[in-house]
Write a protein that holds these residues in place. Structure first.
Motif, mmCIF file in Angstrom:
data_model
loop_
_atom_site.group_PDB
_atom_site.id
_atom_site.type_symbol
_atom_site.label_atom_id
_atom_site.label_comp_id
_atom_site.label_asym_id
_atom_site.label_seq_id
_atom_site.Cartn_x
_atom_site.Cartn_y
_atom_site.Cartn_z
ATOM 1 N N SER A 51 0.994 -1.352 0.051
ATOM 2 C CA SER A 51 -0.258 -0.062 0.028
ATOM 3 C C SER A 51 1.012 1.001 0.048
ATOM 4 O O SER A 51 1.804 1.420 1.229
ATOM 5 C CB SER A 51 -0.768 -0.292 0.953
ATOM 6 O OG SER A 51 -1.568 1.164 1.448
ATOM 7 N N SER B 273 -6.542 5.870 -3.848
ATOM 8 C CA SER B 273 -7.084 4.822 -3.080
ATOM 9 C C SER B 273 -9.043 4.881 -3.341
ATOM 10 O O SER B 273 -9.152 5.841 -4.335
ATOM 11 C CB SER B 273 -7.413 5.751 -1.979
ATOM 12 O OG SER B 273 -7.945 7.347 -1.887
ATOM 13 N N TRP C 229 -3.158 6.073 7.173
ATOM 14 C CA TRP C 229 -3.301 4.477 8.117
ATOM 15 C C TRP C 229 -4.064 3.843 8.680
ATOM 16 O O TRP C 229 -4.516 2.725 8.967
ATOM 17 C CB TRP C 229 -2.108 3.603 7.497
ATOM 18 C CG TRP C 229 -1.718 3.314 5.607
ATOM 19 C CD1 TRP C 229 -2.456 2.069 4.375
ATOM 20 C CD2 TRP C 229 -1.239 3.978 5.149
ATOM 21 N NE1 TRP C 229 -2.072 2.453 3.476
ATOM 22 C CE2 TRP C 229 -0.873 3.770 3.808
ATOM 23 C CE3 TRP C 229 -0.073 4.873 5.907
ATOM 24 C CZ2 TRP C 229 0.286 3.999 2.811
ATOM 25 C CZ3 TRP C 229 1.530 5.009 5.049
ATOM 26 C CH2 TRP C 229 1.538 5.389 3.258
ATOM 27 N N SER D 18 -3.913 -0.445 -2.879
ATOM 28 C CA SER D 18 -3.328 -1.981 -2.619
ATOM 29 C C SER D 18 -3.048 -2.278 -3.695
ATOM 30 O O SER D 18 -3.970 -2.704 -4.850
ATOM 31 C CB SER D 18 -3.756 -1.913 -1.422
ATOM 32 O OG SER D 18 -4.564 -2.949 -1.329
#
Lengths: 388, 388
Positions: free
Chosen positions: A56, A62, B25, A69
């Motif tokens: 990632s 995104s 994240w 990822s």
């Protein structure tokens, strides 16, 4: 060289096997990330027992709220690999996900903390990120220093960049006060922001004037970054008191006074600038307005302009009047930068309307992207050459 | 406070889900390590898919060449746990091993690099490690600064600790030059060695005199630590040229000259000390002997004394004669520390015999343990109070 070789052999052996001696646990011997000449990047992870490994990285789009990822491919040697497409010049962050567990790249020791998250970083050069590199140019000095803040009844820590030549000059320098966002601290701009490298490089290229950059801790309930105060090694959080209640802004003159009493700097308005990202943009807006004769240059980077009349502080009273005073005092630059997909975009748009209505002159810089360090480094590079 | 709360909510949400915004994240929300009042420690890792999780820490006895580890126990919630026995006061390092893969504790952001290995750290207080804490005492300033080394035809980076009060005093201070080991750099003593904290605390307790501590980069083939020079973000190795071939020692006066030209320090032998660990102990031995009128205090911490007549350098010639000169010049402290299980023990024993034979006075400090930062921090704490 034999003695050297001998010691290296011993230590290499030890480092692979034991931590009764130095250099714990040893490093794996893969190359990762490997940056190829064409600016593609190969990542490798030795994880023979893993069922699924993903990569990632912040260059991946995104998907809604889910970070991008990509699945890595396992080869017979137990090594998982992935090679990216060509990447543009940038400082990138990434992590591996091994069977659902995020972990760093064990072959990359270059990691940066952003609030409570530590990620690996790498840099693609031959473009704008060359400004984030340490290049063979004169280097400024970066000091972590403690100062007294009577307004907070506290000794507090700050990071100070002095430009190349400062120590051996008799000249007085201008000062940029550079403020972090919520959850950040006096390490944020120097680590993620690459401020020392950007300043060294812009100054060497003749694009920025030599100046001090003062990076404070804008969480006035704390003395210093996590691990750097008597609170010890704790996990940072966003939730800190007194970050947006006027206390930080009201006590900011403590910082200015310390710098002007302790450094060879110019002490007039023409030679002071203030800028900040997100919460630091909010702080910069209010400090420069509340003390309207203090700064000649103001930079609001993705500023968290969240007006709320429920907050009781003298700092936030008389907003319009003090802004008017600031305008009438005149200033050489009022700079606002925001990304098109930033979640704060609308608040900035509303603030710009207010400024427009009162004919408050400002420079507006709208970019792609959101609330990211990619943008804040860009904004710093845009802002600094216009100072002093 | 509503605006602050609002921004926190937004950022917290983002931090759990997306890195299109601030690169986060998200952090897991376990507490790990949790240090209990009785100095036991609980570690936690959420890894529901893992088959085996081990904890490896430098407080565990190593078994031969294999680092000590302990199996963690999985509970139904997918969280692996382990609670240690009571630990004595120390700064500890640890890692998790998940299905054979070493990884850091995602709930601990406090990590330190030792050569090419990054480990999590935590501190058990109420004992000697209180000296490694940031306490509520006056703090010195830590600067990363570049200097010119004509002997190496290079600009190079160093870390300089100036004691509390230095900036506002007219006093001149003594200087300790503090050298790292093989694979280390100008970050080693400040990060793993906790030098700034040790100095702040010893000075506050009246146990050490205020002094500068100059932490150089002893790898004279490089300008700076990995990531801090134009070489970029590379993985450090033990294998560097010119580390033990006389070049570093011969050019050390460049460092002294820079410090004495740029800081308010005392410039006589009585006010200079040099000490180093492992390779830095080797360097300290040779620099102090080769320039026998320069240092009044010498500290050899687990020194890598590996005599080899194949190395051709003027620095290593006339070993016995220059050592005799050093002895005859007289010095107030020649301090040697080594652990009983250090792999360099025998070399140090041989060197002590040599010193004994020539009636060279020295202070010898033999400890438990091996070639570890635990010992080097202890040695610094033993050594520094005897200076100046």
């Amino acid at each position: 060289m034999k003695n050297c070789f001998y010691l290296m052999m011993i230590l290499s052996l030890l480092s692979m096997t034991s931590h009764a001696q130095q250099a714990l646990w040893g490093g794996p011997n893969l190359v990762s990330p490997e940056i190829h000449d064409n600016n593609t990047v190969t990542f490798r992870l030795q994880a023979p027992q893993a069922s699924e490994v993903k990569l990632s990285g912040d260059w991946m789009p995104s998907e809604g709220w889910t970070p991008g990822s990509v699945a890595m491919e396992k080869t017979e040697d137990g090594i998982w690999r992935h090679t990216t497409d060509v990447l543009s010049s940038e400082l990138y962050s990434y992590s591996f996900w091994v069977d659902g567990l995020r972990m760093p790249d064990p072959n990359n020791v270059h990691r940066i903390r952003d609030v409570a998250t530590v990620t690996d970083v790498f840099l693609i050069g031959n473009g704008k990120a060359d400004l984030y590199r340490v290049n063979d140019v004169p280097h400024g000095t970066v000091a972590r220093r403690w100062y007294d803040s009577p307004g907070n009844e506290m000794n507090r820590r700050m990071t100070i960049y002095t430009p190349p030549g400062y120590e051996n000059s008799k000249e007085k320098y201008p000062v940029l006060y550079l403020l972090h966002g919520m959850g950040g601290d006096e390490e944020a701009w120097i680590a993620l922001g690459r401020t020392a490298q950007i300043m060294d490089n812009l100054i060497a290229q003749g694009k920025a004037k030599p100046m001090l950059v003062v990076m404070t801790n804008g969480n006035v309930a704390q003395q210093a970054a996590p691990g750097e105060s008597a609170k010890g090694f704790y996990k940072p959080t966003m939730q800190l008191p007194h970050t947006m209640d006027g206390q930080m802004e009201a006590t900011f003159p403590d910082v200015i006074q310390f710098i002007e009493n302790n450094y060879r700097v110019k002490t007039d308005r023409k030679n002071r600038a203030i800028a900040g990202l997100s919460m630091g943009g909010f702080h910069s807006l209010h400090i420069s307005r509340y003390y309207p004769e203090t700064f000649n240059y103001v930079g609001l980077f993705s500023p968290a302009i969240l007006p709320d009349e429920n907050v009781k502080s003298q700092v936030y009273e008389n907003f319009d009047e003090t802004l008017k005073t600031q305008k009438e005092n005149g200033l050489d630059l009022y700079w606002i930068g925001i990304g098109k997909t930033d979640f704060l975009y609308k608040f900035v748009e509303d603030y710009r309307k207010k400024l427009d209505e009162m004919d408050f002159p400002y420079q507006y810089h709208e970019t792609e992207g959101g609330h990211t360090w990619t943008n804040w480094r860009d904004y710093l590079v845009e802002f600094v050459p216009q100072l002093f």
